[in-house]
Motif scaffolding. Structure first.
Motif, short mmCIF file in Angstrom:
data_model
loop_
_atom_site.label_atom_id
_atom_site.label_comp_id
_atom_site.label_asym_id
_atom_site.label_seq_id
_atom_site.Cartn_x
_atom_site.Cartn_y
_atom_site.Cartn_z
N THR A 100 0.85 -1.06 0.10
CA THR A 100 0.13 -0.02 0.01
C THR A 100 0.93 1.34 0.04
OG1 THR A 100 -1.76 -1.17 1.29
CG2 THR A 100 -1.81 1.15 1.37
N TYR A 101 0.74 2.12 -0.64
CA TYR A 101 1.09 3.43 -0.94
C TYR A 101 0.35 4.38 -0.33
CZ TYR A 101 4.28 1.61 -4.75
OH TYR A 101 4.91 0.98 -5.52
N ARG A 102 0.89 5.14 0.75
CA ARG A 102 0.28 6.11 1.30
C ARG A 102 1.08 7.54 1.36
NH1 ARG A 102 -0.30 1.71 4.56
NH2 ARG A 102 -2.12 1.14 5.16
N VAL A 127 -3.37 4.11 -1.58
CA VAL A 127 -3.38 3.18 -2.81
C VAL A 127 -2.86 1.67 -2.70
CG1 VAL A 127 -2.87 2.69 -5.31
CG2 VAL A 127 -3.23 5.06 -4.68
N THR A 128 -3.59 0.68 -2.35
CA THR A 128 -3.04 -0.67 -2.20
C THR A 128 -3.05 -1.07 -3.91
OG1 THR A 128 -4.31 -0.82 -0.42
CG2 THR A 128 -3.73 -2.81 -1.45
N ALA A 129 -1.60 -0.95 -4.08
CA ALA A 129 -1.10 -1.27 -5.64
C ALA A 129 -0.98 -2.89 -5.70
CB ALA A 129 0.10 -0.80 -5.86
N VAL A 130 -0.59 -3.63 -4.75
CA VAL A 130 -0.66 -5.08 -4.75
C VAL A 130 -1.42 -5.58 -3.58
CG1 VAL A 130 0.66 -6.90 -4.75
CG2 VAL A 130 1.48 -4.96 -6.07
N ILE A 171 6.92 -6.11 -9.16
CA ILE A 171 8.38 -6.65 -9.49
C ILE A 171 9.49 -6.07 -8.50
CG2 ILE A 171 10.00 -5.96 -10.92
CD1 ILE A 171 8.02 -6.90 -13.32
N LYS A 172 9.05 -4.72 -7.90
CA LYS A 172 10.04 -3.81 -7.17
C LYS A 172 10.01 -4.82 -5.79
CE LYS A 172 9.52 0.60 -9.16
NZ LYS A 172 8.67 1.88 -9.09
N MET A 173 9.00 -5.47 -5.19
CA MET A 173 9.06 -5.96 -4.00
C MET A 173 9.88 -7.42 -4.20
SD MET A 173 5.17 -5.92 -2.28
CE MET A 173 4.42 -6.21 -3.53
N CYS A 174 9.55 -7.89 -5.19
CA CYS A 174 10.28 -9.23 -5.79
C CYS A 174 11.69 -9.18 -5.77
CB CYS A 174 9.77 -10.03 -6.92
SG CYS A 174 8.17 -10.64 -6.97
N THR A 175 12.31 -7.86 -5.79
CA THR A 175 13.80 -7.78 -6.18
C THR A 175 14.28 -6.86 -5.00
OG1 THR A 175 13.26 -5.70 -7.43
CG2 THR A 175 13.78 -7.63 -8.89
N GLY A 176 13.56 -6.76 -3.95
CA GLY A 176 13.93 -6.24 -2.75
C GLY A 176 14.21 -4.79 -2.88
N LEU A 177 13.57 -4.14 -3.73
CA LEU A 177 13.81 -2.76 -4.03
C LEU A 177 12.88 -1.87 -3.04
CD1 LEU A 177 13.96 -2.15 -7.81
CD2 LEU A 177 15.80 -1.63 -6.23
N ASP A 232 4.14 -5.11 2.42
CA ASP A 232 3.64 -4.89 3.59
C ASP A 232 2.89 -6.21 4.34
OD1 ASP A 232 3.91 -2.22 3.50
OD2 ASP A 232 2.18 -1.78 2.10
N GLY A 233 2.74 -6.90 3.35
CA GLY A 233 2.27 -8.18 3.82
C GLY A 233 2.38 -9.43 3.07
N GLY A 234 2.26 -10.58 3.36
CA GLY A 234 2.59 -11.72 2.52
C GLY A 234 4.01 -12.37 2.44
#
Ligand code: ATP
Ligand code: MG
Length: 247
Positions: A12-14, A20-23, A50-56, A60-62
């Motif tokens: 979530t972007y705040r 915005v909950t983008a994912v 993709i940014k989460m998968c690459t550690g960038l 927030d969850g999962g």
């Protein structure tokens, strides 16, 4: 073994104006050695995922793991196995094309000689050798993207994320890139996003459709066709993404 496992990922972007909950609970996996396509409308959440998968950016969850290494608790190991060519290309404009490639290879531990050799190999593979000594900031948009892809692949990642790799590439460059991606397949799994449906169809072993932060379908082209009950791939995609064209 799975190259990538994503279970219920949330981001979530705040900011001051809106949240915005983008994912929003995305789940899927990528097999080792697979070319995997991530399709979705603008704003579906592909780049964020993709940014989460690459550690960038942190989820927030999962749970996200790369070759069984958790992207959060084993971040350094997970990061060492992946690389990314981001949607917004991240080249250093004042370095030359060759220096950009060498720089990334050095960061990932290559010595000077090996980094130079890897850079030259990549320059050939991407048909950028002629521009090797030009400043990266002077490249056209398409050439800059080619360089960015080179920077993602030069570290020989086990899993590479290419976010809209062929955007702005001419027809020859696009073909070359497809060839390069297929040639890497034996030792590198690839996750790519694209808005060119024919490209996804031709290149990807399996495809996921993302809509409003969720994965709505995953499968081979044939599987997606039968799942959607459509045969034209544009219709397949639109249906699985929950979209329709206004008449
Ligand atoms: N840094 C950010 N801050 C706030 N909102 C963001 C940020 N990055 C993305 N978003 C929002 O998150 C949502 C998903 O964006 P994202 O870039 O992940 O989509 P995408 O599927 O990659 O789209 P595209 O096909 O246009 O590249 C959008 O609503 C976007 O505006
Ligand atoms: Mg994007």
């Amino acid at each position: 073994m799975h190259a990538l496992n994503v279970e219920n990922a949330v981001k979530t972007y705040r900011n001051t104006k809106r949240v915005v909950t983008a994912v929003d609970g995305a789940s899927f996996f990528v097999n080792d050695g697979e070319i995997f396509g991530l399709l979705g409308m603008n704003g579906a959440g592909k780049s964020t995922l993709i940014k989460m998968c690459t550690g960038l950016i942190p989820p927030d969850g999962g749970r996200i793991s790369v070759f069984r290494h958790d992207a959060v608790t084993e971040r350094e190991i997970a990061k060492s196995l992946v690389n990314i060519s981001p949607q917004e290309t991240a080249v250093a404009p004042s370095l030359t094309v060759r220096e950009n490639l060498q720089f990334i290879a050095r960061i990932y531990g290559a010595d000077k000689l090996a980094a130079g050799r890897a850079a030259d190999e990549m320059l050939d593979g991407l048909k950028l050798a002629e521009r090797a000594n030009d400043r990266a900031g002077k490249l056209s948009g398409g050439l800059m993207r080619r360089l960015s892809i080179g920077m993602a692949l030069i570290t020989k990642p086990r899993l590479a994320f290419l976010d809209e790799p062929t955007l702005g590439l001419d027809v020859v460059a696009r073909h070359e890139l497809h060839r390069l991606i297929r040639a890497r397949k034996a030792d590198c799994s690839i996750v790519l996003t694209t808005h060119y449906l024919e490209e996804a169809k031709a290149l990807c072993d399996r495809i996921a459709v993302m809509a409003h932060g969720k994965i709505t379908a995953v499968g081979t082209v044939d599987e997606l066709e039968s799942l959607s009950g459509e045969s034209d791939f544009e219709r397949v995609f639109l249906k699985l993404a929950g979209e329709r064209l206004e008449p």
